[in-house]
Design a protein around this motif. Structure first.
Motif, short mmCIF file in Angstrom:
data_model
loop_
_atom_site.label_atom_id
_atom_site.label_comp_id
_atom_site.label_asym_id
_atom_site.label_seq_id
_atom_site.Cartn_x
_atom_site.Cartn_y
_atom_site.Cartn_z
N GLY A 318 37.84 49.95 94.35
CA GLY A 318 39.02 50.56 94.06
C GLY A 318 39.66 50.01 92.82
N LEU A 319 40.01 48.84 92.97
CA LEU A 319 40.79 48.00 91.68
C LEU A 319 40.10 48.15 90.21
CD1 LEU A 319 43.56 46.31 90.59
CD2 LEU A 319 41.91 44.17 91.68
N MET A 320 38.95 47.85 90.75
CA MET A 320 37.75 48.47 89.34
C MET A 320 38.11 49.45 88.84
SD MET A 320 38.12 44.68 88.42
CE MET A 320 38.29 43.42 89.37
N LEU A 321 38.15 50.72 89.60
CA LEU A 321 37.73 52.08 88.92
C LEU A 321 39.67 51.85 88.74
CD1 LEU A 321 35.90 53.31 91.43
CD2 LEU A 321 35.04 52.82 89.14
N ASN A 325 40.53 53.28 84.83
CA ASN A 325 41.60 54.85 84.83
C ASN A 325 41.10 55.58 85.58
OD1 ASN A 325 44.12 56.10 84.29
ND2 ASN A 325 43.75 56.72 81.97
N ARG A 326 39.86 55.23 86.53
CA ARG A 326 39.15 56.61 87.44
C ARG A 326 39.75 57.02 88.14
NH1 ARG A 326 32.60 55.86 85.90
NH2 ARG A 326 33.32 58.18 87.06
N PRO A 327 40.15 58.59 88.92
CA PRO A 327 40.54 58.90 89.28
C PRO A 327 40.19 58.12 91.10
CG PRO A 327 39.42 60.51 88.52
CD PRO A 327 39.62 59.30 87.66
N GLU A 328 38.69 58.30 90.95
CA GLU A 328 38.46 57.78 91.89
C GLU A 328 38.99 56.32 92.91
OE1 GLU A 328 35.52 59.72 89.96
OE2 GLU A 328 36.40 58.12 89.47
N GLY A 329 38.91 55.54 92.20
CA GLY A 329 39.65 54.40 92.25
C GLY A 329 41.24 54.38 93.04
N LEU A 330 42.06 54.96 93.42
CA LEU A 330 43.04 54.97 94.15
C LEU A 330 43.10 55.50 95.60
CD1 LEU A 330 46.67 54.44 94.80
CD2 LEU A 330 46.10 56.98 93.83
N PRO A 331 42.16 56.95 95.52
CA PRO A 331 42.01 56.03 97.38
C PRO A 331 41.62 55.31 97.94
CG PRO A 331 41.63 58.45 96.07
CD PRO A 331 41.74 57.31 95.08
N LEU A 332 40.41 54.55 96.40
CA LEU A 332 39.51 53.96 97.75
C LEU A 332 40.94 52.61 97.94
CD1 LEU A 332 36.20 53.15 95.46
CD2 LEU A 332 36.41 54.13 98.31
N LEU A 333 41.55 52.22 96.90
CA LEU A 333 42.52 51.15 97.25
C LEU A 333 43.12 51.18 98.30
CD1 LEU A 333 44.04 50.09 93.59
CD2 LEU A 333 42.61 48.21 95.27
N ILE A 351 47.26 49.20 93.42
CA ILE A 351 48.61 50.71 92.76
C ILE A 351 49.67 50.62 91.65
CG2 ILE A 351 50.21 51.02 94.78
CD1 ILE A 351 47.23 51.49 95.99
N TYR A 352 49.92 49.16 91.37
CA TYR A 352 51.48 49.57 90.23
C TYR A 352 50.98 49.97 89.27
CZ TYR A 352 54.04 46.76 87.02
OH TYR A 352 54.91 46.52 85.89
N MET A 353 49.69 49.72 88.67
CA MET A 353 48.68 49.73 87.10
C MET A 353 49.12 51.40 87.03
SD MET A 353 49.00 47.69 85.23
CE MET A 353 48.01 48.24 83.93
N HIS A 354 48.46 52.12 88.74
CA HIS A 354 48.16 53.33 88.83
C HIS A 354 49.73 54.52 88.60
CE1 HIS A 354 48.57 57.40 90.88
NE2 HIS A 354 46.96 57.01 89.55
N ALA A 355 50.78 53.14 89.10
CA ALA A 355 52.05 54.23 89.45
C ALA A 355 52.71 53.75 87.87
CB ALA A 355 52.77 53.53 89.73
N MET A 356 52.19 52.64 87.06
CA MET A 356 53.06 52.47 85.74
C MET A 356 52.63 53.22 84.54
SD MET A 356 55.91 50.77 86.12
CE MET A 356 55.81 49.45 84.08
N MET A 357 50.67 53.91 84.55
CA MET A 357 50.39 55.19 83.72
C MET A 357 50.89 56.69 84.43
SD MET A 357 46.57 53.54 83.21
CE MET A 357 46.25 53.24 85.40
#
Length: 415
Positions: A318-321, A325-333, A351-357
Protein backbone atom coordinates in the motif's frame (compact mmCIF):
# COMPACT_ATOMS: atom_id res chain seq x y z
CA UNK A 1 105.31 -21.62 -10.30
CA UNK A 2 102.39 -23.14 -8.45
CA UNK A 3 102.88 -23.05 -4.69
CA UNK A 4 103.07 -26.38 -2.98
CA UNK A 5 100.30 -26.45 -0.41
CA UNK A 6 102.46 -28.48 1.90
CA UNK A 7 104.98 -25.63 2.13
CA UNK A 8 102.38 -23.03 3.19
CA UNK A 9 102.12 -21.69 6.72
CA UNK A 10 100.14 -24.11 8.85
CA UNK A 11 98.22 -21.20 10.41
CA UNK A 12 96.42 -20.44 7.17
CA UNK A 13 93.96 -23.34 7.28
CA UNK A 14 93.07 -22.49 10.90
CA UNK A 15 91.89 -19.01 9.90
CA UNK A 16 89.81 -20.45 7.04
CA UNK A 17 88.18 -22.96 9.36
CA UNK A 18 87.29 -20.20 11.83
CA UNK A 19 85.77 -18.00 9.10
CA UNK A 20 83.85 -20.96 7.76
CA UNK A 21 82.53 -21.66 11.26
CA UNK A 22 81.32 -18.07 11.64
CA UNK A 23 79.72 -18.13 8.18
CA UNK A 24 77.88 -21.34 8.98
CA UNK A 25 76.66 -19.91 12.28
CA UNK A 26 75.37 -16.82 10.49
CA UNK A 27 73.65 -18.90 7.84
CA UNK A 28 72.13 -21.12 10.50
CA UNK A 29 70.79 -18.04 12.31
CA UNK A 30 69.15 -16.68 9.15
CA UNK A 31 67.75 -20.08 8.22
CA UNK A 32 66.24 -20.43 11.69
CA UNK A 33 64.75 -16.92 11.43
CA UNK A 34 63.38 -17.64 7.99
CA UNK A 35 61.78 -20.86 9.22
CA UNK A 36 60.26 -18.98 12.14
CA UNK A 37 58.78 -16.33 9.86
CA UNK A 38 57.46 -18.98 7.48
CA UNK A 39 55.88 -20.91 10.34
CA UNK A 40 54.20 -17.72 11.57
CA UNK A 41 52.87 -16.95 8.09
CA UNK A 42 51.63 -20.51 7.64
CA UNK A 43 50.05 -20.41 11.10
CA UNK A 44 48.36 -17.12 10.32
CA UNK A 45 47.10 -18.48 7.02
CA UNK A 46 45.79 -21.62 8.68
CA UNK A 47 44.27 -19.55 11.49
CA UNK A 48 42.66 -17.22 8.96
CA UNK A 49 41.29 -20.16 7.01
CA UNK A 50 39.91 -21.77 10.16
CA UNK A 51 38.39 -18.46 11.27
CA UNK A 52 36.86 -17.90 7.84
CA UNK A 53 35.50 -21.43 7.83
CA UNK A 54 34.03 -20.90 11.29
CA UNK A 55 32.38 -17.67 10.15
CA UNK A 56 30.96 -19.42 7.10
CA UNK A 57 29.56 -22.22 9.24
CA UNK A 58 28.09 -19.66 11.63
CA UNK A 59 26.00 -18.07 8.89
CA UNK A 60 24.89 -21.47 7.63
CA UNK A 61 23.40 -22.51 10.98
CA UNK A 62 19.61 -22.20 11.14
CA UNK A 63 19.11 -20.70 14.59
CA UNK A 64 15.56 -19.41 14.09
CA UNK A 65 13.04 -20.32 16.83
CA UNK A 66 11.07 -23.54 16.48
CA UNK A 67 7.42 -24.00 17.42
CA UNK A 68 5.01 -26.89 17.62
CA UNK A 69 1.32 -27.10 18.43
CA UNK A 70 -0.51 -29.43 20.79
CA UNK A 71 -4.12 -29.79 21.90
CA UNK A 72 -5.18 -29.43 25.51
CA UNK A 73 -7.99 -31.12 27.40
CA UNK A 74 -9.69 -34.51 27.29
CA UNK A 75 -12.98 -34.78 25.41
CA UNK A 76 -13.84 -37.92 27.34
CA UNK A 77 -13.96 -35.92 30.57
CA UNK A 78 -15.19 -32.60 29.17
CA UNK A 79 -18.05 -32.95 26.63
CA UNK A 80 -17.70 -29.28 25.57
CA UNK A 81 -14.33 -30.03 23.95
CA UNK A 82 -14.64 -30.69 20.20
CA UNK A 83 -11.58 -32.75 19.14
CA UNK A 84 -12.54 -32.76 15.45
CA UNK A 85 -12.94 -29.00 15.24
CA UNK A 86 -9.87 -28.68 17.44
CA UNK A 87 -7.77 -30.69 14.99
CA UNK A 88 -9.05 -28.61 12.06
CA UNK A 89 -8.14 -25.45 13.98
CA UNK A 90 -4.68 -26.87 14.68
CA UNK A 91 -4.06 -27.71 11.02
CA UNK A 92 -5.16 -24.22 9.92
CA UNK A 93 -2.85 -22.63 12.48
CA UNK A 94 0.15 -24.74 11.47
CA UNK A 95 -0.38 -23.85 7.81
CA UNK A 96 -0.67 -20.15 8.66
CA UNK A 97 2.49 -20.18 10.76
CA UNK A 98 4.53 -21.81 7.99
CA UNK A 99 3.99 -18.68 5.90
CA UNK A 100 6.17 -16.73 8.33
CA UNK A 101 9.77 -17.38 7.36
CA UNK A 102 11.08 -16.40 10.78
CA UNK A 103 9.58 -19.53 12.39
CA UNK A 104 10.41 -23.21 12.04
CA UNK A 105 7.19 -25.15 12.49
CA UNK A 106 7.55 -28.71 13.83
CA UNK A 107 4.65 -31.07 13.24
CA UNK A 108 6.30 -34.41 14.05
CA UNK A 109 5.58 -36.34 17.21
CA UNK A 110 8.48 -36.57 19.60
CA UNK A 111 10.21 -33.37 18.47
CA UNK A 112 11.10 -30.75 21.05
CA UNK A 113 10.63 -27.15 19.91
CA UNK A 114 11.60 -23.87 21.56
CA UNK A 115 7.94 -22.90 21.86
CA UNK A 116 4.75 -24.86 22.30
CA UNK A 117 1.40 -23.47 21.17
CA UNK A 118 -1.33 -25.19 23.15
CA UNK A 119 -4.89 -25.03 21.85
CA UNK A 120 -8.32 -25.86 23.18
CA UNK A 121 -11.56 -25.64 21.18
CA UNK A 122 -14.93 -25.82 22.91
CA UNK A 123 -18.42 -25.85 21.44
CA UNK A 124 -21.61 -24.71 23.08
CA UNK A 125 -24.62 -24.96 20.84
CA UNK A 126 -24.01 -22.92 17.71
CA UNK A 127 -20.90 -21.19 19.01
CA UNK A 128 -17.29 -22.33 19.20
CA UNK A 129 -14.47 -20.75 21.18
CA UNK A 130 -10.74 -21.31 20.76
CA UNK A 131 -8.12 -20.73 23.45
CA UNK A 132 -4.36 -20.54 22.83
CA UNK A 133 -1.41 -20.57 25.22
CA UNK A 134 2.10 -19.85 23.95
CA UNK A 135 4.66 -21.55 26.19
CA UNK A 136 8.39 -20.87 26.28
CA UNK A 137 9.64 -24.43 26.72
CA UNK A 138 13.00 -23.73 28.33
CA UNK A 139 11.37 -21.70 31.09
CA UNK A 140 8.13 -23.68 31.07
CA UNK A 141 6.43 -20.29 31.13
CA UNK A 142 3.22 -19.12 29.47
CA UNK A 143 4.14 -15.87 27.73
CA UNK A 144 0.87 -15.15 25.93
CA UNK A 145 -2.78 -16.24 25.91
CA UNK A 146 -5.63 -15.63 23.50
CA UNK A 147 -9.31 -16.53 23.39
CA UNK A 148 -11.70 -15.85 20.52
CA UNK A 149 -14.90 -17.03 18.91
CA UNK A 150 -14.90 -18.82 15.58
CA UNK A 151 -17.00 -17.34 12.80
CA UNK A 152 -18.97 -19.47 10.36
CA UNK A 153 -18.44 -19.46 6.63
CA UNK A 154 -21.43 -17.63 5.09
CA UNK A 155 -21.70 -20.18 2.26
CA UNK A 156 -21.08 -23.51 3.96
CA UNK A 157 -22.21 -22.42 7.45
CA UNK A 158 -19.26 -24.41 8.83
CA UNK A 159 -16.83 -22.94 11.31
CA UNK A 160 -14.13 -21.10 9.35
CA UNK A 161 -10.88 -22.16 11.04
CA UNK A 162 -8.71 -20.44 8.41
CA UNK A 163 -10.34 -17.12 9.16
CA UNK A 164 -10.02 -17.74 12.88
CA UNK A 165 -6.25 -18.12 12.74
CA UNK A 166 -5.44 -15.33 10.26
CA UNK A 167 -4.97 -12.50 12.76
CA UNK A 168 -3.60 -14.74 15.51
CA UNK A 169 -0.85 -16.23 13.35
CA UNK A 170 0.25 -12.70 12.45
CA UNK A 171 0.43 -11.76 16.14
CA UNK A 172 2.74 -14.72 16.71
CA UNK A 173 4.92 -14.64 13.59
CA UNK A 174 5.32 -10.89 12.97
CA UNK A 175 8.78 -9.46 13.88
CA UNK A 176 7.36 -7.47 16.80
CA UNK A 177 4.82 -10.18 17.68
CA UNK A 178 4.69 -12.11 20.93
CA UNK A 179 7.24 -14.80 20.09
CA UNK A 180 9.96 -12.56 18.68
CA UNK A 181 9.28 -9.92 21.33
CA UNK A 182 10.01 -12.58 23.92
CA UNK A 183 13.26 -13.46 22.16
CA UNK A 184 14.21 -9.79 21.96
CA UNK A 185 13.26 -8.67 25.46
CA UNK A 186 13.98 -11.70 27.62
CA UNK A 187 16.68 -13.59 25.75
CA UNK A 188 19.22 -10.86 25.06
CA UNK A 189 21.77 -13.31 23.72
CA UNK A 190 21.08 -12.96 20.01
CA UNK A 191 24.17 -11.39 18.49
CA UNK A 192 23.99 -9.90 15.02
CA UNK A 193 26.68 -12.38 13.90
CA UNK A 194 24.05 -15.13 13.53
CA UNK A 195 21.23 -15.40 10.98
CA UNK A 196 18.41 -15.02 13.50
CA UNK A 197 20.17 -12.28 15.45
CA UNK A 198 20.83 -10.35 12.26
CA UNK A 199 17.24 -10.77 11.07
CA UNK A 200 15.79 -9.85 14.48
CA UNK A 201 17.83 -6.66 14.79
CA UNK A 202 17.25 -5.68 11.18
CA UNK A 203 13.49 -6.16 11.36
CA UNK A 204 13.28 -4.26 14.63
CA UNK A 205 14.93 -1.31 12.91
CA UNK A 206 12.59 -1.60 9.91
CA UNK A 207 9.61 -1.54 12.24
CA UNK A 208 10.88 1.79 13.52
CA UNK A 209 11.92 3.55 10.33
CA UNK A 210 11.77 1.19 7.31
CA UNK A 211 15.48 1.91 6.80
CA UNK A 212 18.72 0.68 8.36
CA UNK A 213 21.21 3.58 8.30
CA UNK A 214 24.55 1.96 9.15
CA UNK A 215 26.50 -0.12 11.62
CA UNK A 216 26.57 -3.82 12.54
CA UNK A 217 23.16 -4.54 10.99
CA UNK A 218 24.50 -3.50 7.59
CA UNK A 219 27.62 -5.61 8.13
CA UNK A 220 25.69 -8.70 9.19
CA UNK A 221 23.31 -8.45 6.23
CA UNK A 222 26.27 -8.31 3.83
CA UNK A 223 28.11 -11.17 5.56
CA UNK A 224 25.02 -13.36 5.62
CA UNK A 225 24.33 -12.77 1.93
CA UNK A 226 27.96 -13.32 0.91
CA UNK A 227 27.95 -16.67 2.71
CA UNK A 228 24.48 -17.89 1.69
CA UNK A 229 23.35 -15.85 -1.35
CA UNK A 230 20.49 -18.26 -2.10
CA UNK A 231 18.85 -17.73 1.28
CA UNK A 232 15.72 -15.60 0.67
CA UNK A 233 15.97 -13.73 3.98
CA UNK A 234 19.66 -12.93 3.42
CA UNK A 235 18.92 -11.82 -0.14
CA UNK A 236 16.02 -9.68 1.04
CA UNK A 237 18.08 -7.94 3.72
CA UNK A 238 20.96 -7.25 1.36
CA UNK A 239 18.58 -5.88 -1.28
CA UNK A 240 17.18 -3.58 1.41
CA UNK A 241 20.70 -2.35 2.16
CA UNK A 242 21.34 -1.69 -1.52
CA UNK A 243 18.14 0.33 -1.95
CA UNK A 244 19.09 2.45 1.07
CA UNK A 245 22.55 2.85 -0.43
CA UNK A 246 21.00 4.10 -3.66
CA UNK A 247 19.15 6.83 -1.76
CA UNK A 248 22.42 8.14 -0.33
CA UNK A 249 24.44 7.75 -3.55
CA UNK A 250 26.55 10.76 -4.50
CA UNK A 251 26.08 10.36 -8.25
CA UNK A 252 23.28 9.31 -10.55
CA UNK A 253 25.40 6.43 -11.85
CA UNK A 254 25.99 5.10 -8.33
CA UNK A 255 22.28 5.49 -7.56
CA UNK A 256 21.31 3.54 -10.67
CA UNK A 257 23.91 0.81 -10.13
CA UNK A 258 22.82 0.24 -6.53
CA UNK A 259 19.17 -0.06 -7.54
CA UNK A 260 19.94 -2.46 -10.37
CA UNK A 261 21.95 -4.67 -8.02
CA UNK A 262 19.15 -4.50 -5.43
CA UNK A 263 16.65 -5.70 -8.03
CA UNK A 264 18.96 -8.47 -9.22
CA UNK A 265 19.64 -9.72 -5.68
CA UNK A 266 15.97 -9.68 -4.65
CA UNK A 267 14.75 -11.21 -7.90
CA UNK A 268 17.29 -14.04 -7.71
CA UNK A 269 16.25 -14.74 -4.13
CA UNK A 270 12.59 -14.67 -5.13
CA UNK A 271 12.97 -16.93 -8.14
CA UNK A 272 15.01 -19.48 -6.19
CA UNK A 273 12.47 -19.32 -3.35
CA UNK A 274 9.07 -18.59 -4.94
CA UNK A 275 7.29 -19.07 -1.61
CA UNK A 276 9.27 -16.34 0.17
CA UNK A 277 7.14 -13.34 1.08
CA UNK A 278 10.14 -11.36 2.31
CA UNK A 279 12.13 -11.81 -0.91
CA UNK A 280 9.02 -10.68 -2.79
CA UNK A 281 8.66 -7.59 -0.61
CA UNK A 282 12.32 -6.75 -1.19
CA UNK A 283 11.70 -6.96 -4.94
CA UNK A 284 8.59 -4.81 -4.59
CA UNK A 285 10.51 -2.13 -2.72
CA UNK A 286 13.39 -2.11 -5.20
CA UNK A 287 11.00 -1.81 -8.15
CA UNK A 288 9.18 1.06 -6.42
CA UNK A 289 12.39 3.04 -5.88
CA UNK A 290 13.45 2.33 -9.46
CA UNK A 291 10.00 3.52 -10.65
CA UNK A 292 9.47 0.37 -12.71
CA UNK A 293 5.68 0.40 -12.51
CA UNK A 294 4.77 -2.81 -14.38
CA UNK A 295 7.15 -4.89 -12.25
CA UNK A 296 5.96 -3.08 -9.10
CA UNK A 297 2.35 -4.01 -9.78
CA UNK A 298 3.18 -7.64 -10.59
CA UNK A 299 5.29 -7.94 -7.44
CA UNK A 300 2.45 -6.44 -5.38
CA UNK A 301 0.02 -9.07 -6.63
CA UNK A 302 2.44 -11.89 -5.83
CA UNK A 303 3.16 -10.58 -2.33
CA UNK A 304 -0.53 -10.27 -1.45
CA UNK A 305 -1.18 -13.78 -2.75
CA UNK A 306 1.68 -15.39 -0.84
CA UNK A 307 0.46 -14.27 2.58
CA UNK A 308 -2.68 -12.10 2.64
CA UNK A 309 -2.69 -12.24 6.45
CA UNK A 310 0.72 -10.58 6.74
CA UNK A 311 -0.10 -6.92 7.36
CA UNK A 312 3.54 -5.96 6.84
CA UNK A 313 3.20 -7.12 3.25
CA UNK A 314 -0.16 -5.39 2.81
CA UNK A 315 1.22 -2.20 4.33
CA UNK A 316 4.40 -2.24 2.24
CA UNK A 317 2.42 -2.77 -0.96
CA UNK A 318 0.00 0.00 0.00
CA UNK A 319 2.79 2.44 0.85
CA UNK A 320 4.72 1.92 -2.37
CA UNK A 321 1.61 2.12 -4.54
CA UNK A 322 0.47 5.28 -2.73
CA UNK A 323 3.86 6.94 -3.20
CA UNK A 324 3.57 5.96 -6.87
CA UNK A 325 0.24 7.85 -6.88
CA UNK A 326 -1.77 4.72 -7.68
CA UNK A 327 -5.35 4.61 -6.32
CA UNK A 328 -5.00 0.97 -5.20
CA UNK A 329 -2.48 1.93 -2.54
CA UNK A 330 -4.66 3.85 -0.08
CA UNK A 331 -7.21 1.06 0.62
CA UNK A 332 -4.36 -1.38 1.27
CA UNK A 333 -2.73 1.03 3.72
CA UNK A 334 -5.99 1.66 5.52
CA UNK A 335 -6.66 -2.07 5.78
CA UNK A 336 -3.16 -2.72 7.15
CA UNK A 337 -3.51 0.01 9.78
CA UNK A 338 -6.92 -1.27 10.86
CA UNK A 339 -5.77 -4.89 11.22
CA UNK A 340 -2.20 -4.46 12.50
CA UNK A 341 -1.75 -4.86 16.26
CA UNK A 342 1.35 -2.62 16.17
CA UNK A 343 1.29 -0.48 12.98
CA UNK A 344 4.69 1.00 12.09
CA UNK A 345 4.98 4.76 11.85
CA UNK A 346 5.93 4.54 8.18
CA UNK A 347 2.41 3.32 7.31
CA UNK A 348 1.24 6.85 8.02
CA UNK A 349 3.75 8.37 5.62
CA UNK A 350 1.62 6.99 2.81
CA UNK A 351 -1.59 8.33 4.38
CA UNK A 352 0.09 11.72 4.83
CA UNK A 353 1.43 11.87 1.27
CA UNK A 354 -1.95 10.93 -0.18
CA UNK A 355 -3.67 13.63 1.89
CA UNK A 356 -1.14 16.29 0.89
CA UNK A 357 -1.49 15.40 -2.79
CA UNK A 358 -5.24 15.83 -2.37
CA UNK A 359 -4.78 19.18 -0.54
CA UNK A 360 -6.37 17.54 2.50
CA UNK A 361 -4.53 19.38 5.27
CA UNK A 362 -6.79 17.99 8.00
CA UNK A 363 -6.14 14.43 6.81
CA UNK A 364 -2.40 15.07 6.66
CA UNK A 365 -2.45 16.48 10.19
CA UNK A 366 -4.35 13.45 11.47
CA UNK A 367 -1.76 11.12 9.88
CA UNK A 368 1.10 13.05 11.52
CA UNK A 369 -0.60 12.97 14.91
CA UNK A 370 -1.23 9.23 14.64
CA UNK A 371 2.38 8.57 13.62
CA UNK A 372 3.73 10.85 16.39
CA UNK A 373 1.72 8.95 19.00
CA UNK A 374 3.70 5.80 18.18
CA UNK A 375 6.89 7.55 19.43
CA UNK A 376 9.22 6.17 16.78
CA UNK A 377 12.57 7.81 16.01
CA UNK A 378 11.92 8.79 12.40
CA UNK A 379 12.98 12.36 11.59
CA UNK A 380 10.59 12.35 8.64
CA UNK A 381 7.64 12.45 11.07
CA UNK A 382 8.88 15.79 12.40
CA UNK A 383 9.53 16.95 8.83
CA UNK A 384 5.96 16.02 7.90
CA UNK A 385 4.72 17.95 10.93
CA UNK A 386 6.80 20.99 9.92
CA UNK A 387 5.36 20.86 6.41
CA UNK A 388 1.74 20.60 7.51
CA UNK A 389 2.18 23.39 10.08
CA UNK A 390 3.79 25.62 7.45
CA UNK A 391 0.98 24.76 5.04
CA UNK A 392 -1.51 25.86 7.72
CA UNK A 393 0.36 29.13 8.31
CA UNK A 394 1.69 28.12 11.73
CA UNK A 395 5.32 29.07 11.12
CA UNK A 396 6.44 29.03 14.75
CA UNK A 397 5.18 25.46 15.18
CA UNK A 398 6.79 24.53 11.86
CA UNK A 399 10.19 25.78 13.05
CA UNK A 400 9.91 23.82 16.32
CA UNK A 401 9.13 20.63 14.41
CA UNK A 402 12.00 21.20 12.00
CA UNK A 403 14.46 21.74 14.84
CA UNK A 404 13.29 18.43 16.34
CA UNK A 405 14.00 16.76 12.99
CA UNK A 406 17.47 18.35 12.91
CA UNK A 407 18.30 16.79 16.28
CA UNK A 408 17.46 13.36 14.89
CA UNK A 409 19.23 13.95 11.57
CA UNK A 410 22.02 16.58 11.85
CA UNK A 411 22.47 16.58 8.06
CA UNK A 412 19.22 18.57 7.86
CA UNK A 413 21.11 21.54 9.36
CA UNK A 414 23.00 22.01 6.10
CA UNK A 415 21.54 25.05 4.41
Amino acid sequence: LVPNPRTLNVATPAVSIQDESRSWSTRRFWVAGLLLVLSMLIGAAIGGTVDQRAQTQLWQVDDFPTIQMTQMGDARRDPTIDPVLGDAFRQSMLLALTRYESLRVHDRLGTVADYELRSLVRRSGDTATATLLLVHRRRNQVIWTWTGDMARDPLTHQFDTDRAVSAVSFMIGQPTGVLHANERNRDRTHATETPYGCWLGFMSQLQDSNRVPSGPLIDCAISWFNTTPNNPLAAGLYSWVLVDRSVNAATEAAHRDALEEAIQVAETGRQLNPGSTFAELASLRAYAFARREPELWASTQRALTLNPDNMDGVGMAGLMLTLDNRPEGLPLLQDAIARHFNPPAWYFIGIYMHAMMQEDVAGARAAVERASALRHSMPIIQMMKAAVEARSGHLAEARIAWRAAEKMAPALRIK
